[in-house]
Design an enzyme around this catalytic site. Structure first.
Site, mmCIF file in Angstrom:
data_model
loop_
_atom_site.group_PDB
_atom_site.id
_atom_site.type_symbol
_atom_site.label_atom_id
_atom_site.label_comp_id
_atom_site.label_asym_id
_atom_site.label_seq_id
_atom_site.Cartn_x
_atom_site.Cartn_y
_atom_site.Cartn_z
ATOM 1 N N CYS A 131 -19.793 98.994 23.420
ATOM 2 C CA CYS A 131 -19.254 99.980 22.472
ATOM 3 C C CYS A 131 -20.324 100.357 21.446
ATOM 4 C CB CYS A 131 -17.975 99.439 21.832
ATOM 5 S SG CYS A 131 -16.938 100.736 21.107
ATOM 6 N N HIS A 144 -14.482 97.435 26.524
ATOM 7 C CA HIS A 144 -14.615 96.114 25.906
ATOM 8 C C HIS A 144 -14.208 95.013 26.887
ATOM 9 C CE1 HIS A 144 -15.297 97.146 21.621
ATOM 10 N NE2 HIS A 144 -14.645 98.258 21.926
ATOM 11 N N GLU A 179 -14.668 91.914 26.512
ATOM 12 C CA GLU A 179 -14.211 90.721 25.772
ATOM 13 C C GLU A 179 -12.738 90.801 25.397
ATOM 14 O OE1 GLU A 179 -15.924 93.183 24.547
ATOM 15 O OE2 GLU A 179 -15.450 93.546 22.416
#
Lengths: 224, 719
Positions: free
Chosen positions: A88, A196, A198
């Site tokens: 990002c 993302h 994560e």
């Protein structure tokens, strides 16, 4: 795997990225490195640049972070063949720092978009994506205002010819050229991506498609 | 610089009534200076002093075994076990948002986040409750776009997940939108920071952004009605800087960890004035400020301007002098301004010096403690007239009308502009009842919801007040959470009108009764009055934000049913259509009484849901739109059809309270029926989930068609 997560003022996914890296184990927890440092810890396998709004994104996203003291060390690390992951805002920093080509512009609808989107894994030829099946369709969350990837025609052709597109949107949310969601450097050791991983890396997230990326990295970095 | 002469006009321009000014003279035994007048106006306006509402706010239940700190500090603090606490509050930024929607809403988010981290808590969740005028009104679209972008622009950059909220449209908000922002944070229960200063001669430290002229007079503006001069008020709106706030939060939490902080107060409404007076008052100390040391970003600022500036992202702290070097290092790391601007004194005085002159010298206790308190006349809201008949309708047509209304359509257009997953602990996203966030590093989770049905409150303030709390309670129970406590954001019109004051009194009574019965004490809150334009008031809107605890992630009850599961209805249905969504959206009527709230039934049915979570595959509470809308929402969440046996309009669209819709297997249903019999909880099988159509009686439509309508209606109305 020995990893470091860079913290710029305004980074806000630093802890999330460190947690995801820590879950796949390795040589101790990921180290958080403050942007004013001029060198990276010794013996790193991976430098991860997290999402967020470095320096408020008050100039072009990532532009000021690309001029932070630590970024010079990251560029040197990458030039030596180190692995770098930018997620990002991290992707935006990597383009501003010249480690990846192209730029991330405002989303085509001019709005911030936070939702889970479909992606296709376009290449498994990298330490980041080796754990996916070629062409595998996965879902990852996006959350950005400036994820509209663009580059000149030659650059896009070069990326395509070299198989450097890592992830492609299956239903383009932001206007990115070629539906590009993530790209690799020429040596395939620097990955920038808007989604993302994560945020989709444990069962509590309701989606573990991103965990594969971190597992792939850990496997690739494991001592032989 | 020569300060202006104090005249009647100047006093009125400060929002002070002649009798209030007389009280100032009595307190001081002299005329106040211009700076002092400004300080009094800031401390005594409605926004800071709650002068109309205090008498009634005192009646609310605010204590309980779970409460660590109730109202009166920056935010409420509630025990969540294991030495941890959740810190939360909701606050309005209505007037600024109407004047300048992006910055008004953004700084509303900034203010509430600051309230939370000032207490030593890292913000972990945000919500917002938004009320706008009719979409036919020329300003509404612009306001919605600006407010939503402002909330996102601030919260996304700061890095707090926005996990819930509300959005409604009604012509009563045409000239006065409501922006209520909620934030919650996580702290160690033994490391909560308060505002009371202690110790004489301790340094008073300013930190954060520099002071400018923005927002001078903002708190006074927020306590006045609007008229056609509103455009002139734009300079009173502050400008937000979420990047500075993020650094301020990190630096504040780091500083607290060093043990340097004695007391802390954020600079919100009326900035330096309110924060300094509050710290002194709570600590029974005086404060002396030297404005020459205040970091400023504009030249030639006067004492008056500095004392009333509402520049954002600023904090005031009393620090341990021996830790000054450590404190300075933290702020240097984060590149934030840091200045000693005064010290505590052993006298009841608030002294402000600037350019070698004393600009204010006031009795501090009097300034803070003797703000006027009014027992305003109020008039009980008359009972609603009996409702006219409601014609029966094709139930699928009724559902279509709701799904295509911006009030009941999916709010994805809004919440997809907010980062709902930053911090990577969000376990239930917005759009499915309460949002859920894991307590970082544990298996526990917190659920968040924000609720009120303003039409009910207008028809019947007491029942409407109860209903707002009851719906919050249900939304928490429906996800399996134990409701812990609540925050109230009371938005009303002009309290000087007895009928408006009657709404406020009634709503507070209802909220109090419900919070007591449901063991959800009010631990923080905010009052926003004078929400009127040209004499026309908003719908009374007492927003309730509530927090629930899940001891383990396994306790979460899902929202999405699976094919083949039965649909069971918990609670009694009488077909109450007064003030219902159906009445408003289909018949354009707002008549009848609000649905009565049986608090005993609420508690019993909510506890039944939580006690039997193992037998419940999915659950939602019933609220606006009744059984029909709840069944559709569950079906849409699961991507499967639903078939209900009834086609009766009042049964499908009635809004009786204390009800839940459950999906479960046949075996689970049998066990639930037995358990419900024992617990005296009404339960009935009303249909089943499966297939790809939505069917009420014999009327039906494809789920896909209805789901498209539901998903796209809001974007169609706004883009």
């Amino acid at each position: 795997m020995k990893s470091a997560v860079i913290q710029f003022p305004g980074s806000n996914c630093d802890r999330d990225l460190a947690m995801a890296l820590n879950r796949v184990g390795g040589a101790g927890p990921a180290q958080i490195v403050w942007h004013k440092e001029t060198s990276l810890p010794a013996g790193l396998d991976l430098v991860a640049i997290p999402g967020g709004f470095s320096f408020g994104d008050y100039l072009r996203c990532g532009a000021i972070a690309a001029r932070s003291p630590i970024t010079r060390a990251i560029v040197a690390f990458a030039k030596r063949g180190g692995h770098v992951l930018g997620v990002c805002n991290g992707f935006q920093v990597l383009t501003e720092a010249g480690l990846l080509p192209g730029a991330l512009m405002r989303n085509a609808n001019l709005k911030y978009i936070c939702r889970t989107v479909g992606l296709r894994v376009d290449t498994t030829d990298s330490a980041f994506t080796a754990g996916y099946a070629p062409g595998q369709e996965i879902a990852l969350p996006i959350a950005h205002h400036d994820g509209n990837y663009t580059a000149d025609a030659d650059t896009l052709a070069r990326l395509e010819d070299a198989g450097r597109v890592a992830f492609r949107y299956t239903d383009n949310p932001n206007g990115s050229a070629g539906d590009i969601a993530g790209i690799l450097s020429a040596n395939r050791r620097v990955l920038g991506m808007m989604p993302h991983p994560e945020r989709a890396s444990e069962t509590a997230h309701g989606n573990t498609d991103g965990a594969v990326l971190f597992r792939s990295l850990a496997d690739a970095m494991a001592p032989a | 610089m020569q300060e202006p002469q104090i005249t009647e006009d100047l006093i009125a321009a400060h929002g002070l009534k002649p009798e209030e000014y007389a009280e100032i003279i009595r307190l001081l035994n002299r005329e106040p200076s211009f700076t002092e007048l400004g300080i009094f106006s800031a401390m005594w306006n409605e926004h800071c002093s709650y002068k109309s509402s205090r008498k009634w706010l005192r009646t609310l239940p605010t204590s309980g075994l779970q409460v660590i700190c109730g109202p009166g500090e920056n935010a409420g603090v509630v025990d969540i076990g294991d030495g941890q606490a959740v810190v939360f509050k909701m606050e309005s930024h209505n007037h600024p948002s109407y004047i300048e929607p992006y910055q008004g809403a953004a700084t509303g988010v900034g203010g509430i986040l600051r309230d939370v981290f000032t207490m030593g808590a890292r913000p972990i969740a945000a919500m917002n409750s938004l009320s706008f005028g009719s979409l036919d009104h020329p300003r509404t679209r612009q306001l919605v776009h600006g407010v939503v972008e402002g909330i996102g622009g601030y919260g996304n950059c700061f890095g707090v997940p926005t996990v819930g909220g509300e959005l409604r449209f009604h012509p009563a908000y045409d000239g006065n939108c409501l922006v209520n922002a909620f934030a919650a944070g996580l702290a160690d229960a033994d490391s909560i920071f308060y505002s009371a200063a202690s110790g004489v001669g301790m340094p008073v430290v300013y930190l954060g952004a520099k002071t400018g002229r923005d927002g001078v007079g903002g708190a006074t503006m927020a306590s006045a009605e609007f008229d056609d001069t509103i455009e002139e008020k734009r300079p009173t709106v502050q400008v937000g800087d979420p990047f500075t706030e993020k650094r301020l939060m990190e630096a504040t939490l780091e500083l607290m960890a060093t043990g340097a902080v004695i007391s802390i107060q954020d600079m919100g409404a009326a900035g330096l004035t309110c924060s300094a007076v509050e710290m002194g008052d709570k600590g029974n100390l005086g404060v002396e400020l030297d404005l020459d040391s205040v970091p400023v970003r504009e030249e030639n600022m006067t004492a008056y301007e500095m004392m009333l500036s509402e520049s954002q992202e600023r904090m005031l702290m009393v620090l341990r002098p021996e830790k000054e070097a450590a404190a300075k290092a933290v702020f240097a790391k984060w590149d934030l301004d840091f200045a000693i601007v005064g010290h505590t004194i052993d006298e009841d005085r608030f002294v402000v010096r600037h350019c070698g002159a004393v600009k204010a010298d006031l009795p501090l206790k009097a300034l803070s403690g003797t703000a006027p308190e009014y027992d305003r006349p109020w008039q009980e809201t008359p009972a609603a007239d009996p409702m006219a008949d409601v014609p029966g309708i094709d139930p699928i047509d009724g559902l279509r009308a709701l799904l295509s209304s911006p009030n009941y359509a999916s709010k994805a257009w809004v919440y997809e502009q907010y980062d709902s997953q930053v911090m990577a602990d969000t376990v239930r996203l917005p759009g499915q009842g309460a949002g859920i966030v894991r307590v970082h590093g544990t298996g526990k989770a917190l659920a968040f919801t924000s609720d009120v049905t303003p039409r009910y409150v207008r028809a019947n303030p007491v029942e409407g007040g109860k209903q707002a709390v009851a719906e919050a309670f249900r939304n928490l129970c429906a996800v399996g959470a134990r409701p812990l406590a609540a925050t109230d954001n009371l938005n009303f019109g002009n309290p000087e009108k007895p009928e408006i004051m009657g709404q406020l009194v009634g709503a507070i009574r209802g909220i109090g009764a419900a919070c007591t019965a449901l063991d959800m004490p009010i631990v923080s809150g905010n009052v926003s009055l004078y929400n009127e334009t040209d004499g026309r008031a908003i719908l009374p809107t007492p927003t309730i934000g509530a927090v629930g605890l899940l001891a383990h992630l396994d306790e979460i009850i899902a929202a999405a049913p699976e094919a083949g599961q039965l649909a069971l209805l918990i609670g009694e249905s009488h077909g109450h259509l007064g003030q219902s969504a159906l009445l408003y959206e289909v018949f354009n009527r707002e008549d009848g009484d609000a649905p009565p709230v049986d608090l005993g039934a609420e508690r019993r049915n909510g506890e039944f849901i939580r006690d039997n979570r193992a037998l419940i595959a999915a659950c939602t509470d019933l609220s606006d739109g009744g059984l029909a809308l709840a069944a559709f929402e569950m079906a849409a969440a699961g991507g499967i059809g639903v078939q209900l046996d009834t086609d009766d309009t009042p049964i499908l669209f009635g809004e009786d309270q204390a009800r839940y819709l459950i999906a479960c297997s046949f075996d689970q249903a049998e066990a639930l029926m037995v358990a419900a019999g024992q617990a005296d909880v009404p339960i009935a099988a009303v249909g089943r989930f499966g297939g790809d159509i939505v069917q009420f009686g014999t009327a039906q439509a494809p789920l896909a068609e209805l789901a498209t309508l539901y998903r796209t209606a809001l974007a169609t109305a706004l883009d």
